[in-house]
Design a protein around this motif. Structure first.
Motif, PDB file in Angstrom:
ATOM      1  N   THR B 197      48.650  39.096  40.337  1.00 44.16           N
ATOM      2  CA  THR B 197      48.392  38.584  41.691  1.00 44.16           C
ATOM      3  C   THR B 197      47.426  37.412  41.758  1.00 44.16           C
ATOM      4  N   CYS B 198      46.529  37.280  40.810  1.00 44.36           N
ATOM      5  CA  CYS B 198      45.436  36.337  41.028  1.00 44.36           C
ATOM      6  C   CYS B 198      45.633  35.029  40.293  1.00 44.36           C
ATOM      7  N   GLY B 199      45.171  33.966  40.932  1.00 42.98           N
ATOM      8  CA  GLY B 199      45.191  32.662  40.296  1.00 42.98           C
ATOM      9  C   GLY B 199      43.975  32.464  39.417  1.00 42.98           C
ATOM     10  N   ARG B 200      42.935  33.222  39.706  1.00 41.50           N
ATOM     11  CA  ARG B 200      41.697  33.045  38.961  1.00 41.50           C
ATOM     12  C   ARG B 200      40.982  34.384  38.883  1.00 41.50           C
ATOM     13  N   VAL B 201      40.222  34.585  37.842  1.00 43.60           N
ATOM     14  CA  VAL B 201      39.534  35.857  37.630  1.00 43.60           C
ATOM     15  C   VAL B 201      38.050  35.628  37.431  1.00 43.60           C
ATOM     16  N   LEU B 202      37.256  36.485  38.041  1.00 41.46           N
ATOM     17  CA  LEU B 202      35.834  36.528  37.739  1.00 41.46           C
ATOM     18  C   LEU B 202      35.589  37.880  37.092  1.00 41.46           C
ATOM     19  N   ILE B 203      34.952  37.871  35.940  1.00 43.19           N
ATOM     20  CA  ILE B 203      34.668  39.146  35.289  1.00 43.19           C
ATOM     21  C   ILE B 203      33.186  39.437  35.408  1.00 43.19           C
ATOM     22  N   ILE B 204      32.901  40.623  35.904  1.00 45.42           N
ATOM     23  CA  ILE B 204      31.510  40.991  36.138  1.00 45.42           C
ATOM     24  C   ILE B 204      31.214  42.253  35.348  1.00 45.42           C
ATOM     25  N   ASN B 205      30.029  42.270  34.743  1.00 46.26           N
ATOM     26  CA  ASN B 205      29.619  43.460  34.009  1.00 46.26           C
ATOM     27  C   ASN B 205      28.116  43.613  34.131  1.00 46.26           C
ATOM     28  N   LYS B 206      27.666  44.822  34.419  1.00 47.66           N
ATOM     29  CA  LYS B 206      26.245  45.107  34.575  1.00 47.66           C
ATOM     30  C   LYS B 206      25.567  44.117  35.503  1.00 47.66           C
ATOM     31  N   GLY B 207      26.258  43.772  36.575  1.00 48.43           N
ATOM     32  CA  GLY B 207      25.643  42.908  37.572  1.00 48.43           C
ATOM     33  C   GLY B 207      25.645  41.435  37.238  1.00 48.43           C
ATOM     34  N   GLU B 208      26.247  41.073  36.109  1.00 47.74           N
ATOM     35  CA  GLU B 208      26.251  39.651  35.762  1.00 47.74           C
ATOM     36  C   GLU B 208      27.672  39.155  35.573  1.00 47.74           C
ATOM     37  N   LEU B 209      27.864  37.871  35.873  1.00 40.87           N
ATOM     38  CA  LEU B 209      29.154  37.240  35.680  1.00 40.87           C
ATOM     39  C   LEU B 209      29.303  36.944  34.190  1.00 40.87           C
ATOM     40  N   VAL B 210      30.315  37.550  33.531  1.00 39.12           N
ATOM     41  CA  VAL B 210      30.431  37.335  32.085  1.00 39.12           C
ATOM     42  C   VAL B 210      31.641  36.490  31.718  1.00 39.12           C
ATOM     43  N   GLY B 211      32.504  36.213  32.670  1.00 43.98           N
ATOM     44  CA  GLY B 211      33.661  35.395  32.340  1.00 43.98           C
ATOM     45  C   GLY B 211      34.308  34.887  33.600  1.00 43.98           C
ATOM     46  N   GLU B 212      34.967  33.749  33.509  1.00 41.69           N
ATOM     47  CA  GLU B 212      35.617  33.174  34.665  1.00 41.69           C
ATOM     48  C   GLU B 212      36.751  32.294  34.191  1.00 41.69           C
ATOM     49  N   GLY B 213      37.853  32.308  34.905  1.00 40.42           N
ATOM     50  CA  GLY B 213      38.949  31.419  34.539  1.00 40.42           C
ATOM     51  C   GLY B 213      40.280  31.955  34.994  1.00 40.42           C
TER      52      GLY B 213
END
Lengths: 249, 334
Positions: B197-213
């Motif tokens: 479904t998504c054009g873009r992903v934000l990955i969050i872990n332990k309250g921090e953004l760890v990946g994007e794209g």
């Protein structure tokens, strides 16, 4: 204003589709009916129930009422905010474009409608009493009585709403409300045991019984109304602050 | 559409969200991905104004959401994770109440409600009492609520949780269909949902953004890394310990004990590119264990996710999976 009415409307809807509303109203009417019957019997046999006429005795001369109200007022208000929090619907409510003030006022308006719904049936007793020849009703005193009841509602419902904002669930909200209102009620009796005159005046002033016996005589004593109003304003203000503080956690 | 800068939220001592910043362009469908307890819901709750952040700024469109929260909330249709509803109300009554609360003008209310009922495919239960509906229906009533005011931004917290596979497909189609027209931010811990479904992903872990794209690019980012599956006759811990010492092995992405007596363990390892299988083989041979399988896999988005969110070691992963065993299963099955 629209948001307030919308919130109040939903609250009233939910109250009147719940079985608890009818349990409360039924028990309330039974209690009132019993008290009215006993007083009417007392008057018809020439006695007095603590007032100059039947209605005055009914509204201001007996403590039955206030003890019942101490149990019922918390039931009317316990759901208001505590249930929203317990069921999680608070999140949906507070992420809608409404302010905390609108939420609190909407809930308060609904609670006042519940309160009034307790007293509307008592108009029947007025009708019954008006049928007895010797008991001519003093309509001025009656109007004052209902003003007093409204004032008491302003005060009770605001305390209940605040407790419902503070408490984690309905039961705790009801118990807190009962304790606060019961505490104030008991303080009213402290007037009888305190020797100091000034202190006694304060305690009597706090007592809700004193308020009702004054109003049922036809005396609109604004000191009581000011007290009711200020307690209500303070409680509502605190309820708004509680909701705001919850956002900050 | 969304502009979040240095967002931070503390619950007492615990840092739930730590200095997150991201942008979402109008018309984008963006996935918010992370394990349970990563801070997804907290971030969404701040975005929708349910919680106030300790630090940072949020702009929705051109509205500062912290200075004028009511104005910002008018732009958002939010579906909370738990889908809270008033159980005693009927579906249509509930939507009418919500539409009124969200200031949909009375002339348009009926049309809006009908459209939301239809989009969320709950028109057939419009006269039913919410408390009597199944979980799948209830969560779609929540979706209808998010849609009812026709807001430009939809924030959906795990919108497909509790739905059956057909309903999941319906909801995903619905979300895909809104791309370009509406901005959608959806959170999930189910990877295929993001890919589909998504054009873009934000990955969050332990309250921090760890990946994007983009989902595709994220997979590319994992090149230079490979996934190795090892199955051997050994208990889980000694095998993990042994293989983590092998040069080039980065982390254990997944571990399953296949049988207990005799113990057989299957490990999925994230490792550097290169001839690592040979080193693993000799390590196992030296420890005199029996190797049952040794295989190199193409890294999937799932593996990228696992390696991004378990950087700090496998112990945290074990903690997380013991917290929410049900969700872990769901993730594996999806």
């Amino acid at each position: 204003m629209n948001a307030i009415l919308t919130i109040a409307r939903r609250e009233i809807y939910s109250w009147f589709v719940s079985p608890i509303a009818y349990v409360v109203l039924t028990v309330w009417l039974l209690t009132c009916g019993m008290v009215f019957f006993l007083l009417a019997m007392a008057f018809s046999t020439g006695g007095s129930g603590g007032g100059e006429n039947l209605l005055q005795a009914f509204f201001g001369g007996t403590s039955f009422f206030y003890q019942t109200l101490l149990v019922f007022a918390p039931i009317l208000t316990m759901r208001l905010l505590a249930e929203e929090r317990a069921r999680g619907t608070m999140e949906a409510l507070l992420t809608a474009p409404v302010t905390e003030v609108q939420v609190v006022l909407g809930k308060y308006l609904a609670a006042m409608v519940f309160w009034v719904s307790l007293w509307v049936p008592t108009l029947l007793y007025v009708w019954v009493a008006s049928g007895t020849a010797e008991d001519v009703i003093d309509y001025g005193a009656l109007a004052a009585t209902y003003v007093g009841l409204l004032g008491l509602g302003v005060f009770f419902m605001a305390i209940g709403l605040l407790m419902s904002a503070v408490a984690r669930n309905q039961i705790v909200a009801a118990m807190l409300t009962f304790m606060v209102l019961g505490g104030i009620y008991v303080l009213g009796f402290a007037g009888y045991i305190v020797p100091d005159d000034d202190l006694r005046a304060i305690f009597e002033y706090l007592g809700m019984w004193a308020q009702m016996s004054t109003f049922s005589k036809g005396l609109i004593d604004t000191r009581y109304l000011v007290f009711d109003g200020t307690v209500a304003l303070l409680s509502l203000f605190l309820a708004v602050r509680v909701l705001q503080a919850n956002r900050a956690q | 559409m969304i502009q979040i800068d240095h967002l931070t939220k503390r619950y007492g001592e615990r840092l739930a969200v730590n200095d997150i910043s991201f942008r979402v362009e109008p018309g984008e469908v963006i996935g918010f991905l992370g394990p349970n307890g990563a801070g997804k819901s907290t971030t969404l709750r701040m975005l929708t104004g349910y919680l106030t952040p300790n630090e940072g700024s949020i702009r929705i469109g051109d509205v500062d959401a912290i200075a004028s929260p009511v104005k910002a909330r008018k732009l958002i249709g939010y579906m909370p994770e738990s889908v809270p509803l008033y159980r005693e109300m009927r579906v249509e009554e509930y939507l009418r109440y919500r539409a009124r609360l969200k200031q949909v003008p009375s002339a348009k209310r009926k049309a809006h409600i009908d459209k939301a009922l239809e989009l969320a495919s709950v028109a057939d239960v419009r006269d039913r009492i919410i408390g009597q509906l199944s979980k799948g229906y209830r969560s779609r009533v929540g979706l209808a609520d998010a849609l009812v005011a026709d807001p430009p931004l939809l924030v959906l917290d795990e919108p497909t949780a509790g739905l059956d596979p057909n309903q999941i497909r319906q909801v995903r189609d619905l979300i895909r269909g809104m791309a370009g027209e509406k901005t959608v931010l959806l959170s999930t811990h189910i990877l295929p949902e993001v890919e589909s479904t998504c054009g873009r992903v934000l990955i969050i872990n332990k309250g921090e953004l760890v990946g994007e794209g983009e989902p595709g690019n994220l997979r590319a980012a994992s090149e230079g890394q490979q996934m190795i599956t090892v199955e051997a006759r050994s208990a889980r811990e000694p095998l993990e310990e042994l293989l983590l010492k092998v040069e080039g092995v980065r982390s254990v992405a997944d571990a399953t004990l296949l049988s207990n007596d005799p113990p057989v363990t299957r490990l999925k390892l994230a490792a550097d590119a290169g001839e690592i299988t040979e080193r693993i083989f000799s390590a196992i041979a030296e420890a005199s264990l029996t190797l049952r399988e040794l295989r190199r896999d193409e890294a999937s988005l799932e593996d990228v996710f696992a390696s991004l969110t378990t950087r700090d070691g496998s112990q945290d992963e074990a903690e997380e999976s013991s917290e929410e065993p049900g969700d872990k299963q769901e993730e594996g099955g999806a």
